[in-house]
Motif scaffolding. Structure first.
Motif, short mmCIF file in Angstrom:
data_model
loop_
_atom_site.label_atom_id
_atom_site.label_comp_id
_atom_site.label_asym_id
_atom_site.label_seq_id
_atom_site.Cartn_x
_atom_site.Cartn_y
_atom_site.Cartn_z
N UNK A 105 2.80 19.33 2.17
CA UNK A 105 3.34 18.86 3.45
C UNK A 105 2.98 17.41 3.72
N UNK A 106 1.75 17.03 3.35
CA UNK A 106 1.31 15.65 3.63
C UNK A 106 2.17 14.63 2.88
N UNK A 107 2.46 14.90 1.61
CA UNK A 107 3.22 13.90 0.84
C UNK A 107 4.66 13.75 1.33
N UNK A 108 5.15 14.74 2.07
CA UNK A 108 6.51 14.64 2.63
C UNK A 108 6.61 13.51 3.67
N UNK A 109 5.48 13.02 4.14
CA UNK A 109 5.50 11.95 5.13
C UNK A 109 5.47 10.56 4.49
N UNK A 110 5.28 10.50 3.18
CA UNK A 110 5.13 9.19 2.54
C UNK A 110 6.49 8.51 2.33
N UNK A 111 6.48 7.17 2.29
CA UNK A 111 7.73 6.44 2.05
C UNK A 111 8.29 6.77 0.66
N UNK A 112 7.39 6.99 -0.30
CA UNK A 112 7.86 7.28 -1.67
C UNK A 112 8.56 8.65 -1.72
N UNK A 113 8.08 9.60 -0.92
CA UNK A 113 8.77 10.89 -0.85
C UNK A 113 10.21 10.67 -0.39
N UNK A 155 0.82 -1.21 0.00
CA UNK A 155 0.00 0.00 0.00
C UNK A 155 0.86 1.26 0.00
N UNK A 156 0.45 2.26 -0.77
CA UNK A 156 1.07 3.58 -0.61
C UNK A 156 0.02 4.67 -0.49
N UNK A 157 0.40 5.75 0.19
CA UNK A 157 -0.55 6.82 0.49
C UNK A 157 -0.94 7.64 -0.72
N UNK A 173 -8.22 12.16 1.81
CA UNK A 173 -8.08 13.30 0.90
C UNK A 173 -8.73 14.55 1.49
N UNK A 174 -9.95 14.42 1.99
CA UNK A 174 -10.65 15.59 2.55
C UNK A 174 -9.87 16.20 3.72
N UNK A 175 -9.21 15.32 4.47
CA UNK A 175 -8.44 15.76 5.63
C UNK A 175 -7.19 16.56 5.23
N UNK A 176 -6.60 16.20 4.09
CA UNK A 176 -5.28 16.75 3.73
C UNK A 176 -5.28 17.58 2.45
#
Length: 238
Positions: A196-204, A154-156, A187-190
């Motif tokens: 900023x949110x995508x900076x927390x993903x493993x892919x980032x 899974x990825x965000x 999605x609605x939350x972020x």
């Protein structure tokens, strides 16, 4: 009139437990395959040929005279000419040309969806969010939002895009699907703070270490390449 049904599939490993036949399957690979496909076609590429192996990519590059592209772990694959960055395909370079593209996750899921009997396959990313949503609302067909994930995990970011689509189209579909509910809530939350949110993903963390931060920010910017890539006879075309 009965509404069509929408499901979100969070990994290619889960695809075979859904009924894909007679459904539109949206292939989602936000970082970066489907963002690159939309960008290349928006900038005038004649077609994008998605392939699931490097050898096939090289072979098709020779027979079509196309540009071969693909990366593994953020580096251009030996034997191919270009990488998987949307920034590599401006109109001045790609217009009128064929792009043969192999990726780790997205092209694999696309071929899986075809093998499962999808009625239509399109590709989705934030750069072409509006075009995808307009199409799904018009077609009145069941929809599978297919997240390419990362090596089946899974990825965000792919789920985030599924949530963005659901946010736009949910009044047109029956949605009894917990993964869709989760994606939409996330999605609605972020949505107001995507960078900023995508900076927390493993892919980032994986791709930013190769200096690709601006790529990743582009890949969550809505409607910068707002066309609909549709799979026809082996090609993705507008």
């Amino acid at each position: 009139m009965e509404k069509p049904v929408l499901h979100t599939v969070l990994s290619p490993r889960l695809l075979d437990i859904y009924d894909v036949s007679n459904s539109i399957v949206v292939i989602i690979d936000v970082f970066r395959a489907t963002s690159t496909i939309a960008t290349a076609l928006y900038n005038g590429a004649a077609r994008v040929i998605p392939v699931d192996s490097v050898d096939k990519c090289i072979e098709l590059g020779k027979t079509t005279g196309g540009i071969t592209a693909g990366e593994r772990d953020g580096k251009v694959i030996p034997g191919l000419s270009y990488g998987n960055s949307p920034a590599e395909y401006p109109r001045s370079f790609i217009e009128g040309k064929t792009l043969v593209l192999t990726t780790t996750n997205g092209t694999k899921l696309l071929h899986m969806a075809l093998n499962c009997g999808a009625a239509e396959v399109v590709t989705g990313s934030f750069p072409n969010l509006g075009a995808v949503c307009d199409h799904l609302k018009q077609q009145h067909k069941n929809v599978i939002l297919g997240c390419s994930a990362w090596k089946d995990k899974f990825n965000l970011e792919d789920a985030l895009f599924a949530g963005a689509v659901i946010s736009e189209v949910k009044d047109h579909f029956t949605i009894h699907c917990d993964s869709s509910l989760m994606a939409n809530d996330m999605y609605e939350l972020h949505r107001a703070d995507m960078f900023n949110f995508i900076r927390r993903t493993t892919h980032w963390h994986r791709l930013a270490s190769y200096g690709l931060e601006s790529d990743l920010e582009y890949c969550v910017t809505p409607n910068s390449a707002n066309i609909l890539p549709v799979y026809k006879n082996g090609d993705l075309v507008v």
